[in-house]
Design an enzyme around this catalytic site. Structure first.
Site, PDB file in Angstrom:
ATOM      1  N   GLY A   9       1.144  -5.085 -15.734  1.00 50.07           N
ATOM      2  CA  GLY A   9       1.162  -3.555 -15.341  1.00 50.07           C
ATOM      3  C   GLY A   9       0.824  -2.856 -16.519  1.00 50.07           C
ATOM      4  N   GLY A  12      -0.737   1.029 -16.224  1.00 48.84           N
ATOM      5  CA  GLY A  12       0.118   2.024 -15.592  1.00 48.84           C
ATOM      6  C   GLY A  12       0.535   2.988 -16.634  1.00 48.84           C
ATOM      7  CG  ASP A  35      -2.579  -3.241 -14.213  1.00 46.41           C
ATOM      8  OD1 ASP A  35      -2.819  -3.090 -12.895  1.00 46.41           O
ATOM      9  OD2 ASP A  35      -1.748  -2.281 -14.693  1.00 46.41           O
ATOM     10  CB  ILE A  36      -3.658  -5.562  -9.696  1.00 49.35           C
ATOM     11  CG1 ILE A  36      -4.256  -6.293  -8.614  1.00 49.35           C
ATOM     12  CG2 ILE A  36      -3.490  -3.964  -9.449  1.00 49.35           C
ATOM     13  CD1 ILE A  36      -3.125  -6.433  -7.639  1.00 49.35           C
ATOM     14  CG  ASP A  53      -1.187 -10.136  -7.039  1.00 49.18           C
ATOM     15  OD1 ASP A  53      -0.112  -9.592  -7.203  1.00 49.18           O
ATOM     16  OD2 ASP A  53      -1.710 -10.397  -5.738  1.00 49.18           O
ATOM     17  CE1 TYR A 143      10.275   2.153  -8.392  1.00 57.02           C
ATOM     18  CE2 TYR A 143      11.939   4.017  -8.556  1.00 57.02           C
ATOM     19  CZ  TYR A 143      11.104   2.942  -9.285  1.00 57.02           C
ATOM     20  OH  TYR A 143      10.757   3.043 -10.657  1.00 57.02           O
TER      21      TYR A 143
HETATM   22  N1  SER Z   1       9.663   8.119 -11.887  1.00 52.95           N
HETATM   23  C1  SER Z   1      10.079   7.390 -11.220  1.00 52.95           C
HETATM   24  C2  SER Z   1       9.863   7.907  -9.770  1.00 52.95           C
HETATM   25  O1  SER Z   1       9.798   9.084  -9.591  1.00 52.95           O
HETATM   26  C3  SER Z   1      11.822   7.039 -10.954  1.00 52.95           C
HETATM   27  O2  SER Z   1      11.772   5.842 -11.561  1.00 52.95           O
HETATM   28  O3  SER Z   1       9.813   7.338  -8.634  1.00 52.95           O
END
Ligand code: SER
Length: 319
Positions: A9, A12, A35-36, A53, A143
């Site tokens: 990653g 990012g 990264d992908i 991946d 998440y």
């Molecule tokens: N910055 C992240 C989010 O907003 C929180 O870990 O998803």
């Protein structure tokens, strides 16, 4: 023995700056970015890069063997707002990538692992102010559920398989080099871009939503610090609370107005408001301070000044 590091990653928001910092420290060829998708020019041209991946364990194993990797930073993840739209994809990416890496640790194919957790592990029943390291969690977002499960697995692999995995609960991260993608705290980055480009910003959170935040240099500093600490000093093997500042959209707008007096802000909360409302407004990070000497350098004033001057410079160069 020479150390080779893999960043998963790497393109990012955190991965880009982490890769560049580690390359400066350990040498370009010692830090393999993956990264992908491809990343920015600086990252792509400064050292080895592999398309990977993170859920593909065979491809990951090949890279580990080929480059003789001993340390992995797993930065690939689907963030909070996007994860609400694609729950199964988020679970698949966030969990399977972690298992792939933890299993390499279990098989002693790598020595050390960094995996980021988040303030999203906390939920509506968590004490909101100065949220302690150990408290009620009960995350209510896709998440957050994946991050909390991840924390449990990290501790489990440490206790049962002696895997040296280290983790931080990052707050919202603010940086000017790479845009965040799909998070709830992204407003605190977008606002600076819009302030310079359009002089106004339509915020997707209410004006009084206080969230814990951190400037990227502090986040990178913490990441390197926890990875360099002696193993016996890492007493928390789930994930450490980490804090720098807390503010609401109204505060950041006022702060920007000190530099750009005509800047205006409007508020149009969307589905991300409910995510933000479920998270703490401030974090108690005393364990990280005591165990491995954590201390933040950036407050909101310093963050705003740094963001605006760098984005202004970028804009001038592009014109
Ligand atoms: N910055 C992240 C989010 O907003 C929180 O870990 O998803």
């Amino acid at each position: 023995m020479e150390k080779y590091i893999l960043i998963i990653g790497a393109c990012g928001q955190i991965g880009t700056e982490l890769t560049m910092t580690l390359r400066k420290k350990y040498g370009n060829d010692h830090v393999i970015a993956s990264d992908i998708r491809e990343g920015n020019e600086t990252l792509m041209n400064s050292g080895p890069f592999e398309i990977l991946d993170a859920t593909d364990s065979n491809a990951l194993e090949e890279i580990i063997a080929y480059y003789e990797i001993s340390e992995i930073y797993l930065m690939a993840a689907m963030l909070s707002a996007t994860a609400e739209k694609f729950p199964m994809r988020a679970w698949n990416l966030n969990m399977n990538s972690l298992f792939n890496v933890l299993n390499l640790g279990k098989e002693k194919k790598v020595d050390k692992i960094f995996w980021p957790s988040s303030i999203a592990v906390f939920g509506p029943n968590t004490p909101k102010e100065a949220t302690p390291q150990n408290t009620i969690m009960e995350p209510s977002t896709v998440y957050g559920i994946s991050k909390q499960s991840g924390e449990r697995w990290c501790e489990y692999y440490f206790k049962n398989f002696d895997v040296d995995v280290r983790s931080i609960r990052y707050p919202g991260l603010i940086s000017w080099k790479t845009m965040p993608g799909g998070g709830t705290t992204d407003y605190a980055v977008e606002i600076y871009h819009k302030a310079l480009e359009e002089g106004t910003y339509n915020c997707f959170l209410k004006k009084d939503t206080v969230l814990p935040m951190m400037y990227m240099d502090d986040a990178i500093k913490a990441t390197l610090q926890i990875m360099e600490a002696d193993a016996e000093d890492i007493k928390v093997r789930s994930s450490y609370n980490l804090a720098a500042m807390s503010f609401k959209p109204e505060d950041i707008a006022q702060n920007i107005q000190q530099h750009i007096p005509d800047f205006t802000i409007t508020y149009e909360p969307d589905f991300r408001q409910a995510i933000a409302d479920s998270w703490p407004s401030s974090i108690d990070d005393s364990d990280a301070r005591a165990d491995w000497g954590w201390k933040a350098d950036f407050d909101l004033d310093k963050t705003t000044a740094t963001m605006l001057s760098n984005l202004k410079k970028n804009k001038a160069e592009a014109e």
